[in-house]
Design a protein around this motif. Structure first.
Motif, PDB file in Angstrom:
ATOM      1  N   UNK A 127       0.806  -1.187   0.000  1.00  0.00           N
ATOM      2  CA  UNK A 127       0.000   0.000   0.000  1.00  0.00           C
ATOM      3  C   UNK A 127       0.847   1.249   0.000  1.00  0.00           C
ATOM      4  N   UNK A 128       0.198   2.335   0.193  1.00  0.00           N
ATOM      5  CA  UNK A 128       0.835   3.647   0.138  1.00  0.00           C
ATOM      6  C   UNK A 128       1.905   3.803   1.214  1.00  0.00           C
ATOM      7  N   UNK A 129       1.625   3.344   2.426  1.00  0.00           N
ATOM      8  CA  UNK A 129       2.594   3.513   3.508  1.00  0.00           C
ATOM      9  C   UNK A 129       3.780   2.568   3.340  1.00  0.00           C
ATOM     10  N   UNK A 130       3.542   1.395   2.778  1.00  0.00           N
ATOM     11  CA  UNK A 130       4.642   0.493   2.464  1.00  0.00           C
ATOM     12  C   UNK A 130       5.597   1.097   1.454  1.00  0.00           C
ATOM     13  N   UNK A 131       5.046   1.855   0.501  1.00  0.00           N
ATOM     14  CA  UNK A 131       5.891   2.525  -0.483  1.00  0.00           C
ATOM     15  C   UNK A 131       6.715   3.640   0.147  1.00  0.00           C
ATOM     16  N   UNK A 132       6.133   4.333   1.094  1.00  0.00           N
ATOM     17  CA  UNK A 132       6.887   5.376   1.797  1.00  0.00           C
ATOM     18  C   UNK A 132       8.028   4.756   2.598  1.00  0.00           C
ATOM     19  N   UNK A 133       7.778   3.600   3.195  1.00  0.00           N
ATOM     20  CA  UNK A 133       8.818   2.911   3.965  1.00  0.00           C
ATOM     21  C   UNK A 133       9.896   2.378   3.025  1.00  0.00           C
ATOM     22  N   UNK A 134       9.488   1.794   1.903  1.00  0.00           N
ATOM     23  CA  UNK A 134      10.455   1.254   0.937  1.00  0.00           C
ATOM     24  C   UNK A 134      11.326   2.351   0.348  1.00  0.00           C
ATOM     25  N   UNK A 135      10.787   3.546   0.205  1.00  0.00           N
ATOM     26  CA  UNK A 135      11.534   4.665  -0.366  1.00  0.00           C
ATOM     27  C   UNK A 135      12.647   5.157   0.562  1.00  0.00           C
ATOM     28  N   UNK A 142       0.346   8.942  -6.575  1.00  0.00           N
ATOM     29  CA  UNK A 142       1.572   8.508  -5.899  1.00  0.00           C
ATOM     30  C   UNK A 142       2.551   8.036  -6.973  1.00  0.00           C
ATOM     31  N   UNK A 143       3.761   7.743  -6.572  1.00  0.00           N
ATOM     32  CA  UNK A 143       4.774   7.281  -7.526  1.00  0.00           C
ATOM     33  C   UNK A 143       4.446   5.891  -8.059  1.00  0.00           C
ATOM     34  N   UNK A 144       3.625   5.146  -7.353  1.00  0.00           N
ATOM     35  CA  UNK A 144       3.271   3.794  -7.777  1.00  0.00           C
ATOM     36  C   UNK A 144       2.206   3.779  -8.858  1.00  0.00           C
ATOM     37  N   UNK A 145       1.534   4.878  -9.070  1.00  0.00           N
ATOM     38  CA  UNK A 145       0.484   4.929 -10.068  1.00  0.00           C
ATOM     39  C   UNK A 145       0.772   5.946 -11.138  1.00  0.00           C
ATOM     40  N   UNK A 146       0.709   5.541 -12.374  1.00  0.00           N
ATOM     41  CA  UNK A 146       0.897   6.478 -13.464  1.00  0.00           C
ATOM     42  C   UNK A 146      -0.051   6.104 -14.592  1.00  0.00           C
ATOM     43  N   UNK A 147      -0.440   7.070 -15.344  1.00  0.00           N
ATOM     44  CA  UNK A 147      -1.326   6.855 -16.474  1.00  0.00           C
ATOM     45  C   UNK A 147      -0.530   7.100 -17.749  1.00  0.00           C
ATOM     46  N   UNK A 148      -0.582   6.152 -18.649  1.00  0.00           N
ATOM     47  CA  UNK A 148       0.088   6.310 -19.932  1.00  0.00           C
ATOM     48  C   UNK A 148      -0.779   7.224 -20.809  1.00  0.00           C
ATOM     49  N   UNK A 149      -0.205   8.323 -21.241  1.00  0.00           N
ATOM     50  CA  UNK A 149      -0.908   9.281 -22.093  1.00  0.00           C
ATOM     51  C   UNK A 149      -0.106   9.451 -23.366  1.00  0.00           C
ATOM     52  N   UNK A 150      -0.784   9.325 -24.512  1.00  0.00           N
ATOM     53  CA  UNK A 150      -0.076   9.494 -25.794  1.00  0.00           C
ATOM     54  C   UNK A 150       0.146  10.926 -26.110  1.00  0.00           C
TER      55      UNK A 150
END
Length: 109
Positions: free
Chosen positions: A1-9, A101-109
């Motif tokens: 989740x979001x907090x796990x990503x903050x810890x991993x960072x 968040x850094x874990x989510x991104x949308x591919x836009x052409x």
């Protein structure tokens, strides 16, 4: 989740012995322990490991911080999620935990 990503960072801060950066993310550890872990025994163990991390920070022991942080990450299955923007999108709605968040991104052409 979001907090796990903050810890991993925090990996680079722990490797550099930056006690202040890890201490600044104390709430991420607290929130991960309270909301990210459902098993009672695992939660108790995670709280003990968190206390070991912050004991190492208080004593300014970089070696103990590295070992406690590594043990915490491996025991709780925390790893950094890397999203490949070329292969698809990282989240599908505003209520997805990866949105904005850094874990989510949308591919836009």
């Amino acid at each position: 989740g979001l907090y796990g990503q903050r810890i991993a960072a925090l990996e680079s801060a722990v490797a550099a012995g930056d006690f202040g950066a890890v201490a600044a993310e104390k709430n991420a550890f607290i929130l991960f322990n309270s909301g990210g872990i459902t098993d009672k025994d695992a939660k108790k163990s995670a709280v003990k490991q968190t206390n070991d991390i912050f004991a190492a920070i208080r004593s300014k022991d970089a070696g103990a911080l590295k070992s406690a942080y590594s043990a915490y990450k491996s025991a709780n299955g925390i790893s950094l999620i890397v999203v490949d923007r070329e292969s698809g999108q990282g989240y599908s709605g505003d209520y997805d935990w990866k949105a904005r968040s850094a874990a989510g991104s949308i591919y836009v052409r």
